[in-house]
Design an enzyme around this catalytic site. Sequence first.
Site, PDB file in Angstrom:
ATOM      1  CE  LYS A  80      -3.871   2.038   2.628  1.00  0.00           C
ATOM      2  NZ  LYS A  80      -4.703   1.930   3.847  1.00  0.00           N
ATOM      3  CB  SER A 155      -8.114   3.620   2.811  1.00  0.00           C
ATOM      4  OG  SER A 155      -7.246   3.067   3.789  1.00  0.00           O
ATOM      5  CB  SER A 179      -8.224   0.751   5.772  1.00  0.00           C
ATOM      6  OG  SER A 179      -8.954   1.943   5.610  1.00  0.00           O
TER       7      SER A 179
HETATM    8  N1  GLN Z   1     -13.111   4.020   6.327  1.00  0.00           N
HETATM    9  C1  GLN Z   1     -12.561   4.497   7.564  1.00  0.00           C
HETATM   10  C2  GLN Z   1     -12.191   5.948   7.394  1.00  0.00           C
HETATM   11  O1  GLN Z   1     -12.467   6.469   6.414  1.00  0.00           O
HETATM   12  C3  GLN Z   1     -11.360   3.681   7.953  1.00  0.00           C
HETATM   13  C4  GLN Z   1     -10.165   3.994   7.149  1.00  0.00           C
HETATM   14  C5  GLN Z   1      -8.950   3.217   7.569  1.00  0.00           C
HETATM   15  O2  GLN Z   1      -9.049   2.205   8.251  1.00  0.00           O
HETATM   16  N2  GLN Z   1      -7.787   3.743   7.195  1.00  0.00           N
HETATM   17  O3  GLN Z   1     -11.632   6.556   8.236  1.00  0.00           O
END
Ligand code: GLN
Length: 498
Positions: A80, A155, A179
């Site tokens: 990532k 994400s 994420s």
């Molecule tokens: N979808 C969640 C957010 O937008 C979690 C994102 C993540 O785990 N980086 O914050």
Amino acid sequence: MIDPTRSTAVHLLAQMSSGEVSAEEITRAYVDRAERLNPTLNVFLHRDVQKALDQAKAVDARRAAGDSLGPLAGIPVAIKDVLCTLGEPTTCGSRMLKSFRPPYDATVISKLRAADAVIVGKTNMDEFAMGSSTENSAYGPTRNPWDTTRIPGGSSGGSAVAVAADLAPISLGSDTGGSIRQPAALCGIVGLKPSYGRVSRYGLIAFASSLDQVGPFSHDLADTALLLGVIAGRDPMDSTSVDTPVPDYLGTLDTPPPSLRVGIVREYFGEGLDPEIEAAVREAVRVYEAAGATVREVSLPHSKYGGPAYYLVAPAECSSNLSRYDGTIFGHRAEDFSARTPEEESIPPLIRMMMASRAEGFGPEVKRRIMLGTFALSAGYADQYYNQALKVRRLIRNDFDNAFKDVDVLIGPTTPTAAFKLGEKTSDPLAMYLSDIYTITTNLAGIPGLSIPCGMTKSGLPIGLQLMAPAFAEETLLRTARVFEKATDWHSRRPGLS
Ligand code: GLN
């Protein structure tokens, strides 16, 4: 030679050591497949094919010379783009870091290199890891390989699709509120968020430092165990990494846990849960019962406050962490910050430069989070919002502690719905935030959470089962999940991409 891209890391390692296939052949097969599929899927933001092939050839040469090799020797891994890779683009999905090349490797990257893994590319993501669909990337969305009109989750959408579409056998993501687990569920693969402190965050570009963790994606639990074993452990460069032994996750995986007490989280079966997902999770419960587990319903009464608490704590930390991107030291710097109005005239040029750099460098969701967080932390409001959220966070942790007095693991759905359409939730931030209602609380509590494939919808989209365990009980978590994996074949489904 069978197609190496339909395999797993553990099997590829066995085939390399028996001489059936070389590391170079494996890497070539994956990079060729990526060449074909990346234009559609938009998984990779950066690849250095020559470097990857050179790394693979070096592994083959060392094997031929009889050298001892690391535990991931010759295995392609996708990363990532939130993890720093020395001298190579690390954009975090943002325009802000478009030309950033870190002067160092994240600890997990150093560990992969020491394990002789082959890094095949940096993957797409929601900007600064904020989002649930990968549509917040400044470089266009990633597509779900099961249905390319749908989102892969986020994400870490790029890293999830890298594995789901067989562009790499394993990958790394990061998880602040879901994420890793949410995209794993929506792409039909395994994703693990380790306990807070299990894996070093050094070189992981910070979103919300008290919640962020790095973790693996893979097709099955053997690969999860293998990769977790490589990246876990205390790191002097991250004071929040914990000095506790790292078990032999892979070695113990096939031994069923000494007790199999499973708790079903009552609060995860309420309003908003798609009936097809509920049916698949209830079926998973039956699989555990058939395997001899004692299953009971448990309650996490403060779960409903998880979302509100998370959307104060995470933006608060984000607003602080992202204050470093001001155009002065690194990141995007605006070229034109001249004053256009008398009001702007009165602002010192340095401040105008910072304002313009941030306005140009950040996308709308990141700006929303910074504003939310700045507000939640501001004098006069901190007690009402941020400090209140911290108290709720404690209550959520207490809920888990109470539940784990009676059960070894908790199970429930990973997500309320299967993968949604591109564009379906982009204009409604709240709807997007609800994608993580079942995953957010484990981050707030610091415990490990795992998503494994447990079914398919009638329209052919994957469904994920979430399992949670007490802090640092990843070994129990993996062994318990393995009981389900052995009894079912959901993990062996692959999307029908040509
Ligand atoms: N979808 C969640 C957010 O937008 C979690 C994102 C993540 O785990 N980086 O914050």
